[in-house]
Design an enzyme around this catalytic site. Sequence first.
Site, short mmCIF file in Angstrom:
data_model
loop_
_atom_site.label_atom_id
_atom_site.label_comp_id
_atom_site.label_asym_id
_atom_site.label_seq_id
_atom_site.Cartn_x
_atom_site.Cartn_y
_atom_site.Cartn_z
N GLY A 49 0.88 -1.19 -0.03
CA GLY A 49 0.09 -0.02 0.16
C GLY A 49 0.85 1.27 -0.01
O GLY A 49 2.21 1.38 0.06
N ASP A 50 0.17 2.39 -0.19
CA ASP A 50 0.93 3.57 -0.17
C ASP A 50 1.85 4.00 -1.44
O ASP A 50 3.06 4.36 -1.02
CB ASP A 50 1.31 3.86 1.18
CG ASP A 50 0.31 3.82 2.35
OD1 ASP A 50 -0.89 4.21 2.09
OD2 ASP A 50 0.50 3.35 3.56
N GLU A 51 1.77 3.15 -2.23
CA GLU A 51 2.88 3.35 -3.50
C GLU A 51 2.76 4.48 -4.16
O GLU A 51 3.71 4.69 -5.10
CB GLU A 51 2.70 2.06 -4.43
CG GLU A 51 2.77 0.60 -3.87
CD GLU A 51 1.35 0.04 -3.26
OE1 GLU A 51 0.69 0.69 -3.03
OE2 GLU A 51 1.36 -1.05 -2.79
N LYS B 168 -0.48 5.24 -5.77
CA LYS B 168 -1.45 4.96 -6.45
C LYS B 168 -2.32 6.20 -7.06
O LYS B 168 -2.72 6.20 -8.10
CB LYS B 168 -2.51 3.81 -5.93
CG LYS B 168 -1.58 2.64 -5.88
CD LYS B 168 -2.66 1.41 -5.13
CE LYS B 168 -3.01 1.77 -3.93
NZ LYS B 168 -2.22 1.65 -2.68
N GLY C 28 -5.73 5.85 1.52
CA GLY C 28 -5.50 7.25 1.42
C GLY C 28 -4.80 7.52 0.32
O GLY C 28 -3.52 7.22 0.17
N HIS C 29 -5.66 8.06 -0.50
CA HIS C 29 -4.78 8.41 -2.04
C HIS C 29 -4.71 9.92 -2.28
O HIS C 29 -5.57 10.71 -1.93
CB HIS C 29 -5.78 7.96 -3.19
CG HIS C 29 -5.73 6.34 -3.08
ND1 HIS C 29 -6.61 5.61 -3.98
CD2 HIS C 29 -5.12 5.56 -2.36
CE1 HIS C 29 -6.34 4.30 -3.78
NE2 HIS C 29 -5.37 4.29 -2.75
N GLN D 214 -5.40 -0.34 -1.30
CA GLN D 214 -4.36 -1.21 -0.45
C GLN D 214 -3.57 -1.90 -1.71
O GLN D 214 -3.41 -1.27 -2.62
CB GLN D 214 -5.38 -2.40 0.01
CG GLN D 214 -5.97 -1.92 1.40
CD GLN D 214 -7.21 -0.98 1.22
OE1 GLN D 214 -8.07 -1.50 0.55
NE2 GLN D 214 -7.37 0.01 1.67
N THR E 167 -5.40 -6.67 4.68
CA THR E 167 -7.02 -6.20 4.87
C THR E 167 -8.00 -7.17 4.66
O THR E 167 -7.42 -8.34 4.41
CB THR E 167 -6.79 -4.80 3.94
OG1 THR E 167 -8.27 -4.16 4.38
CG2 THR E 167 -6.87 -5.33 2.41
#
Length: 431
Positions: A12-14, A16, A40-41, A222, A237
Amino acid sequence: MPITVLLGVQWGDEGKGRITDALAAEADIVARYNGGDNAGHSITVGQSVVRLHLVPSGIFHARCLNIIGNGTVVNPVNLLKEIAEIRAAGIEVSPARLRISRAAHVILPGHLALDAAREAQGGIGTTQRGIGPAYSDKAARVGIRAGAMDDPEAFAAMVRAHTERVNRVLTHEFDRPPLDVEAAAASYAEAAAQLRAYLDDTTHLLREALRAGKHVLAEGAQAALLDLDHGTYPFVTASSPTIGGVMTGLGVPPQAISRVVGVAKAFTTRVGGGPFVTELQGEMALRLRGTGANPWDEYGATTGRPRRVGWLDAVALRYAVWINGVTELALTKLDVLSGLPEINVCVAYRYKGRVLEDFPQDTAILKACEPIYETLPGWSEDIRGVRAWHALPANARAFVQRVAQLAGAPVRLLSTGPARDQMMWLEGVQS
Ligand code: IMO
Ligand code: MG
């Protein structure tokens, strides 16, 4: 074929959000297929950074219709807050631009309370958005679907009954105070009255759009290693962020998917508990994480937690590329590595004296793995905002090439800074 899928291939958090933002420019529809407001995007709009949690990133492109698919879980109260924040940034949000699947499941106050209660007893470090309990109810066939919001009064009765049921668990099993049943029912009925206009049979809407040749971007939340089936269970998740989630979470056929973009950071981060083979501590961890002074530093967009950081794990990346059928990679945050004399990439694991080339499916084995690194030379030049492949230092190019080779997919998009235009499309740095 008209569906492009964008999904995370790490924990995650890549980044996206910003890649969807770039791809949404060519899409007619952007659809979220999994998860809820645990995501969170972050998207840079002008001078400000807007954080989306459930609303698809296409909301920032006037021509895009946005769909919250049946595979998602929706917190009606939080969704209204998010809509208000988007409107505050000067963006129009109306049923003409946003549709919620009637088959999506609703996150109820009881789900939030149960998530918090379980975490307090030593959980896995969830975002405490009620995700696990909401999907549990869905699988147990006692959940409430978004379509129920059509009748706010009947919906309030369902929320009341659910809250009463959860209160018995909270007080008896967890020794916690009960929730205010009437307050829960009232706030949800009010939210339902506002959201009912957004409800739709999104599967049919997508079918008609695809038949008409429209371009759909399926936006994953995610990531592969947080997938309920394929991730590091139980530190995952509760949804399917991987490719199968697109079909079940939107109701689209696999043949409609032509392109799968996997988003990876040039290093690795993870929030919450669970094994992390390439994790770093000390100076290097601080260096990769950043101080938190900038919105793009490694602190959770949803919870504000400092993220755990480490070197790029090519064993995990190769696994994620395979299970998702990734056709191209988007590599983000390359600029963060500038100035490091050497950069490590994990190419295999050592487990009890053996060398493992494949990501183990058993989390207990993964936990006992040690990284085997290949060390690449770094570069000293600041590459922020460089937008041409040949303008990159030779060592940066060599790093990207090696990542593509190890991952088994070409790198097509490279980000070199946080601003919307600090990225470049590549011909495809081949694997
Ligand atoms: P985006 O879309 C990073 C993590 C949590 C926890 C685990 C389970 O921004 O990449 P949950 O609340 O889903 O039950 O928590 O999953 N997690 C994420 N980590 N980015 C996310 O979303 C995440 N969503 C959930 O930290 O370890
Ligand atoms: Mg996140």
